[in-house]
Design an enzyme around this catalytic site. Structure first.
Site, PDB file in Angstrom:
ATOM      1  N   PHE A 144       0.815  -1.210   0.000  1.00 42.35           N
ATOM      2  CA  PHE A 144       0.000   0.000   0.000  1.00 42.35           C
ATOM      3  C   PHE A 144       0.858   1.274   0.000  1.00 42.35           C
ATOM      4  O   PHE A 144       0.459   2.285  -0.543  1.00 42.35           O
ATOM      5  CB  PHE A 144      -0.967  -0.007   1.189  1.00 42.35           C
ATOM      6  N   GLU A 157      -5.940   7.198   7.247  1.00 48.45           N
ATOM      7  CA  GLU A 157      -6.296   6.436   6.044  1.00 48.45           C
ATOM      8  C   GLU A 157      -6.863   5.101   6.514  1.00 48.45           C
ATOM      9  O   GLU A 157      -6.186   4.098   6.539  1.00 48.45           O
ATOM     10  CB  GLU A 157      -5.102   6.262   5.089  1.00 48.45           C
ATOM     11  N   GLU A 214     -13.918  -0.741   6.977  1.00 46.25           N
ATOM     12  CA  GLU A 214     -12.818  -1.082   7.890  1.00 46.25           C
ATOM     13  C   GLU A 214     -12.939  -0.276   9.185  1.00 46.25           C
ATOM     14  O   GLU A 214     -11.986  -0.129   9.930  1.00 46.25           O
ATOM     15  CB  GLU A 214     -11.470  -0.907   7.179  1.00 46.25           C
TER      16      GLU A 214
END
Lengths: 655, 655
Positions: A346, A455, A464
């Site tokens: 990521f 994030e 999430e």
């Protein structure tokens, strides 16, 4: 011989086939066509004049004539690599004539058994008749249980045909208006439902000179179409007398190439092309010493030209090609600790961090006027700092804007904190960055922040648990402080995706049908524009925060699409980082070249048939309990599904 | 106090309830109504003015006021035997108002939890609103997962109501004509589909003064209706001023009694009955020393009168009552040997053997004219003689007609043969009857038969392989010989049967959904007249015998039925034993008082929703292989099901 080279494309759509007549001399058929530039033939395996009832067994088997030549005429690898079987087109299993019906069943079984004996990769089945296909489908369904790896491709016209108005016609094949047109997709749908979505049942589409609407064609990209059979009379003639295709056909063929659908040419030479055309260099088209040009070579050359004229696959697409239509479970970053490899992947997504840097820049400029740039220090907290990419982006923003920053990097994963310490040391940030090894929901901050950067978004935005985390963290945000992101919204859209449905079904349990998956969608038909689902805004100033949500969505599928089968829903998100800086994967405004998120897929336990013109009504819940958050979903129109994932029994995200 | 005594009826429909207002003093409510003659009360558990949002928790629980009186006010057995909970009728989980929605969800969860805490047997849920029921159903579905044994009865008006034409109305609640009427059954169907047919989700029907069509009502007998709530204003007034019901209502109430549906009275006294009416003898309606008559007693008396005026259950019905809606696997008499107990049961079916005797009589008279009665001997073979009932019936026919008989009794079960020998000895039939211990399909007969008698039929006619057996036996039938039965035909009919569907589903596997069951159908709605499926004729003179069959059936459900859910198909048979002597269970011409066969039930893996006015198209196959025979079935319209029982993978009959 493949159609050509295209950077990044290793798919089977590079290979082109040709449909041939029945010929006992298969080696000759194969040689002629392979040397003519084709990669495989679609050939009848059995003399089309053979009828089981006129070749009756006398009881001891001696009078049974051979229905085909020996299997020895080709090598096993020739059979399996270069021959697709073509089942006799006279068979009609739904005839009113019981003898023809029985003969058809016998012949079909014999031919499939023979093809299976030859280890062919696929056979093409003739199209169903307008009178119905139930008995045909029942027989094919029986055969599918025993053909091991062979695929059966049911042949269907791409273009809608006119049907005779007749009571004998199955209601399934009538349009809702009772008119004379029917939609070949309806045949396919009936057939595959009767065969219970068997994953070896596929489609071969016949392409003629006229084409249905783009939306109607679009449905097929969510279906298991393996081949497109283009007829020579679908070709136009260019100024030099050579075959070419209309813009619409060109677009279609290139879409087929992009979806791993092979082209098969069929028909006779219908263009009057002079024989003295010079052969291209390197052409190996020789037979018995003489250069004999294959009659359909000009058509093949045109198809190859189309293939070669396609752009190479973009870098990102090549990187992601291995993930196409591959189901992944979403991460549980709150409950589990991510692994180093995940961080590694990521962190490489530079586009994402550039957007964050832009957002922090704008926030800093808004917060600190130029005249205070050197005197005021902004307190910025990165919550969920991981191994530090947002810390870096924030510091770069400070440098870019000339603002002074004090950074707290809060991270709950002790393993990431180790690396974070090393990064801070390496970069010499010790005086600016304070590392906090704690869960943001329970950290007692020594001061309040001007800016909170995180994030925490998943493919479906809140999946999430970003809302729960940021609700916990906003305690230490100043009353006028800024959250980056400041809001985010999830989106949903109905899709046809036989591939994903079958992959979910293969698990043979309920839980996998009630789970959302992260997946790079490829063999998918997107049936209606995405609609907004849930929105969350930060900081959340409500007196009592409630992150439960319920939304009813009503999708209108364009009328010229025809009927469809909805296997589930694709989900996306779009987030406002700060003011006009956004980040997201909603197709219409996706951040370009960002690879951190694939879409999410919510399956339906049983696909829903949506008749042409019917809206589809979907309900989506976000439910919260003490230790978990989950989604429930259902369809209420045109048919009613059960509520999926009741009480989060199959899929949930741990708090 | 039960409504009365009815011979053979031990069902719960003897008990009658009453709907009451909220009253904190539950002991008083209970005493008054029980002593008034009712068996249970339907009572709100919680003050209807209570709202969760205005009783907010302050975080430590101290400010939560009690929402109901203590559970100690009644004993546990009083709660569970005499109280059905009534959930607050203000709740509206599909309101546009998000706060009302949340309050409703909170209240519903609180009330159900309280009812569950009290171990009530059931709670009545208020009807859904015309605006939709998805969120309501989602919440109920969540609750259903945790209520252990308590049933939830969703309350619905039996009569169709007018709905306001409004875009906010769910499309499910609109009629196909787009008109203003809607069908409360559609609510139920949507609700139960969302709740995935949960077997604790049931129905309570409100009965008002007007009634829908008989066909429309008929649907409910296949649904889990537990109670019918009759409003006092649904009653008419008789000549003496007392309440009574219309013929239609009487018929309905009696049907409810027959289907174990309890009656609940609701509303105020709307009949002006003078107070001096004399109490019936034995009335124990006393309270605190004074005889106080319950205000609704006249209505209760009328309901009791209806109950008591019903005919006693017929003998056969009483015998079969324990088998109602109980799934049994069909026998495999060919592959397995029957047990003594099975022979014992079937031999008691005298009606059946009387029919056989009549058939043999007619065949003997046709075959042997009176003048040859004493000289000609008819060779009669009983194939599948079992323990001898058909031998006896044949010999009685010979005696009755004065014809001379030579009987061969062929039986493959060596255990039955033992008993057969003893019977022949006991009856002194040694000179007439020859016992052959052999399978009829391979026996080499010493002579040919004039008459072949067999009883090899199953509930669905050929499903115990009578065709295959008799095809094998007809070798030793004279060319002009007679088979009894001479032909038989199977029939099929679509049914609604939530009970059986749930029983099949409880097995949680595919195989049980692809099996046919023998079952005494009771809680079933028969949706369309039965249609013929397969016919077999004996002897079979075809050159090549093929017992495979395929039939496409198209059922027309009467238009005034409304939409329906089809859970599967009921199967029957009718056989021609000889000329006008028939035997069968097809409802329209069933042989009376015969108990050897219950109908057969072919389930559908997923029930099919059939909109009002749509025909349902069904395909049925009889497939044969070397060692087994099986059925496959599917629905092709209005929706397409998978083909069931492919290759006989779940259910087959061994040869």
């Amino acid at each position: 011989m493949p159609l050509g080279q295209r950077a990044g494309d290793k798919s089977e759509s590079r290979y082109c086939g040709i449909e041939t007549e029945f010929n006992d001399d298969m080696p000759q058929v194969l040689h002629q066509n392979i040397s003519g530039g084709f990669d495989f033939v679609v050939a009848p395996l059995i003399d089309p004049s053979y009828r089981p009832s006129s070749a009756k067994n006398d009881g001891n088997g001696t009078s049974v004539p051979p229905f085909a030549a020996s299997d020895l005429i080709l090598s096993p690898s020739q059979w399996s690599s270069h021959v697709v079987g073509k089942i006799s087109s006279w068979i009609d299993l739904d005839s009113e004539n019981a003898e023809l019906r029985r003969d058809s069943e016998d012949a079909l079984k014999t031919e499939i058994a023979w093809a299976s004996h030859l280890s062919l990769q696929a056979c093409i089945l003739p199209p169903p008749r307008a009178t119905g296909c139930s008995n045909y489908a029942r027989t094919v369904n029986q055969l599918l249980q025993n053909v091991s790896n062979m695929q059966l491709w049911i042949r269907l016209p791409l273009e809608q045909h006119e049907a005779v108005e007749d009571d004998a016609i199955d209601t399934n094949f009538k349009t809702s208006s009772g008119g004379r047109m029917f939609d070949s997709w309806e045949w396919w749908n009936t057939f595959r439902l009767l065969c219970e979505h068997h994953n070896q049942l596929c489609v071969a589409l016949d392409i003629l000179s006229s084409l249905p609407s783009i939306n109607s064609i679009g449905r097929w990209f969510g279906e298991p179409v393996r081949a497109a059979i283009i007829h020579t009379n679908a070709f136009l003639t260019n100024a030099r007398g050579y075959p070419c295709l209309s813009k619409g056909h060109q677009y279609l063929i290139k879409s087929f190439f992009n979806h791993t659908i092979q082209i098969i040419l069929s028909g006779n030479l219908v263009h009057d092309i002079s024989q003295e055309r010079i052969l291209p260099a390197g052409d190996d088209n020789h037979f018995e010493g003489l250069p004999i040009r294959h009659a359909l070579r000009p058509y093949l050359d045109y198809v190859a030209y189309l293939y070669q004229s396609m752009d190479p696959l973009p870098e990102q697409e090549r990187f992601e090609i291995g993930y196409r239509d591959f189901l992944q479970s979403p991460l549980q970053p709150l409950m589990d600790n991510l692994e180093a490899q995940t961080y590694e992947t990521f962190e490489k997504d530079t586009v994402k961090y550039t957007q964050y840097q832009r957002a922090v820049c704008k926030a800093l400029l808004d917060r600190i006027p130029d005249e205070k740039a050197t005197t005021s220090t902004t307190v910025l907290m990165v919550v969920g700092a991981g191994r530090g990419p947002l810390v870096r982006a924030s510091l770069q923003a400070a440098e870019e804007t000339g603002r002074k920053l004090k950074v707290y990097a809060v991270e709950k994963n002790p393993n990431a904190v180790v690396t974070l310490h090393s990064l801070v040391k390496l970069e010499g940030w010790e005086n600016i960055v304070t590392i906090i090894s704690s869960d943001m929901r329970c950290w007692n901050a020594p001061e309040k922040a001007d800016i909170l950067v995180s994030e925490l978004l998943g493919s479906f935005d809140d999946n999430e648990l970003s809302p729960e985390c940021l609700d916990g963290a906003q305690r230490f945000l100043k009353p006028d402080g800024i959250s980056i992101p400041s809001s985010y919204t999830s989106y949903l859209q109905p899709i046809t995706t036989t591939k994903l449905y079958n992959d979910v079904k293969a698990h043979k349990d309920l839980a996998h049908f009630e789970t959302a998956y992260v997946v790079k969608l490829h063999r998918v038909a997107r049936l209606a524009p995405p609609l907004e689902v849930f929105t969350f805004t930060h900081p959340n100033c409500s007196a009592s925060i409630n992150n439960e949500r319920y939304e009813k969505l009503r999708f209108e599928i364009p009328a010229d699409t025809g009927s469809t089968l909805v296997h589930g829903f694709a989900g996306y998100f779009d987030s406002v980082l700060y003011k006009d800086v956004h980040l997201g994967i909603l197709p219409s405004k996706a951040t370009p070249n960002m690879f951190s998120w694939f879409p999410i897929f919510f399956p339906l336990r049983k696909p829903i048939y949506v008749p042409a013109g019917s809206p589809i009504e979907v309900h989506m819940w976000r439910c919260c309990a003490a230790t978990k958050v989950w989604y429930e979903w259902c369809v209420s129109s045109p048919l009613v599904s059960p509520v999926h994932n009741t009480n989060g029994r199959s899929y949930w995200v741990g708090l």
